[in-house]
Design a protein around this motif. Structure first.
Motif, PDB file in Angstrom:
ATOM      1  N   PRO A  51       0.735  -1.244   0.161  1.00 53.74           N
ATOM      2  CA  PRO A  51      -0.237  -0.113   0.693  1.00 53.74           C
ATOM      3  C   PRO A  51       0.668   1.111   0.126  1.00 53.74           C
ATOM      4  N   MET A 104      -9.409  -2.403 -11.834  1.00 53.29           N
ATOM      5  CA  MET A 104      -8.946  -2.136 -10.360  1.00 53.29           C
ATOM      6  C   MET A 104      -9.068  -4.096 -10.049  1.00 53.29           C
ATOM      7  N   TYR A 110      -0.868  -0.118  -4.097  1.00 49.46           N
ATOM      8  CA  TYR A 110      -2.016   0.556  -4.205  1.00 49.46           C
ATOM      9  C   TYR A 110      -1.777   2.064  -3.397  1.00 49.46           C
ATOM     10  N   MET A 153      -2.305  -0.512  -9.196  1.00 49.72           N
ATOM     11  CA  MET A 153      -4.008  -0.388  -8.821  1.00 49.72           C
ATOM     12  C   MET A 153      -3.805   1.110  -7.887  1.00 49.72           C
ATOM     13  N   GLU A 173      -6.225   3.730  -7.568  1.00 50.39           N
ATOM     14  CA  GLU A 173      -7.341   4.111  -7.273  1.00 50.39           C
ATOM     15  C   GLU A 173      -8.759   4.768  -8.157  1.00 50.39           C
TER      16      GLU A 173
END
Length: 287
Positions: free
Chosen positions: A18, A213, A229, A205, A207
């Motif tokens: 992330p 996605m 992410y 990915m 957002e």
């Protein structure tokens, strides 16, 4: 941390990283149980400057942010290094400075300077051969092969998928450890990239941006090794902070929203106040 990252690369399964934009968001990622974090340039620009990701941050500012993050966590950090901040000679310094600050890997992109976020309109790319020389310089500059060089191409949105794949192969031949083809438009494009490129692959990915996605499991099944992410935590934090700010503006208090917040004690425990209190007591001067 680089040894940890290499073990993750060698281990079966996809690495989920992330996006963090400061030390606090990185600690949250670690606390949530992730084995790797990603320092987003988009988030760094927003967090440090309150400005969009259009090449406004300098190398020194990005490395300073990366250093604070590395010092706050005990998991590997992948860092955005934009275009490498110049020509191959600049790349050499960039790699040495990032390596020195303790990140596990950086990605360098083939955009012109000033760059733009990979999912924004108006991008331009440099000649592929010029980028290949920058990758060679990056590989030559590192002192330890555990420090990984990720080559990113932004050519998909500018010159098409075939050219993006051609560039990715060229950058792999130049010595890149990991390949990052930015913003595939469809699931089929993710499949084609995985089929055509013989290298560990990173998927972005972002957002709400250009790419579909996909879950980490779906990407792993397609052959990807790393998924980032990048801005989910940033967007969630921005929405939550705006909500509280409006509550204070409209009511003159946010007491009705306390249940939506981490408590004072919980937050102090999370950021390690008790540890610092212990050190303070240890070195306290006797009266």
């Amino acid at each position: 941390m680089r040894e940890k990252f290499n073990k993750l690369l060698e281990k079966k399964g996809i690495i989920i990283a992330p996006g963090c934009y400061d030390a606090l968001s990185a600690k949250i990622i670690e606390n949530a149980g992730f084995e790797c974090a990603y320092m987003t340039g988009f988030g760094s620009s927003a967090g440090l400057l309150g400005k969009p990701d259009v090449g406004l941050l300098s190398m020194e500012e990005m490395i300073s942010n990366a250093t604070r993050i590395v010092n706050a966590i005990d998991i590997p950090l992948i860092a955005d290094a934009d275009t490498g901040y110049g020509n191959p000679l600049n790349i050499i310094r960039t790699v040495k400075e990032y390596e020195k600050c303790g990140v596990a890997a950086i990605h360098i992109e083939d955009q012109v300077t000033p760059k733009r976020c990979g999912h924004m309109e108006g991008k331009e790319v440099i000649p592929a051969e010029e980028m290949a020389q920058k990758i060679k310089a990056a590989v030559d500059a590192r002192e330890n092969t555990d420090f990984k060089i990720i080559a990113r191409t932004d050519a998909r949105a500018v010159l098409g998928l075939d050219e993006a794949i051609r560039r990715a192969k060229l950058y792999r031949e130049a010595g890149a450890d990991i390949i990052f083809v930015e913003s595939p438009y469809t699931v089929d494009e993710f499949k084609i990239i995985s089929h055509e490129i013989n290298a560990p692959l990173l998927a972005n990915m972002a957002e709400g941006a250009k790419s579909p996605m996909l879950s980490a499991k779906e990407l792993e099944d397609l052959g990807y090794k790393i998924v980032i992410y990048p801005v989910g935590l940033l967007f969630a934090a921005a929405k939550a902070m705006l909500s509280v700010a409006k509550e204070i503006r409209d009511k003159g208090t946010d007491r009705d929203m306390l249940n939506n917040m981490t408590s004072f004690k919980e937050f102090n425990d999370f950021i390690g106040l008790s540890e610092y209190n212990g050190m303070s007591n240890k070195y306290k001067t006797e009266a």
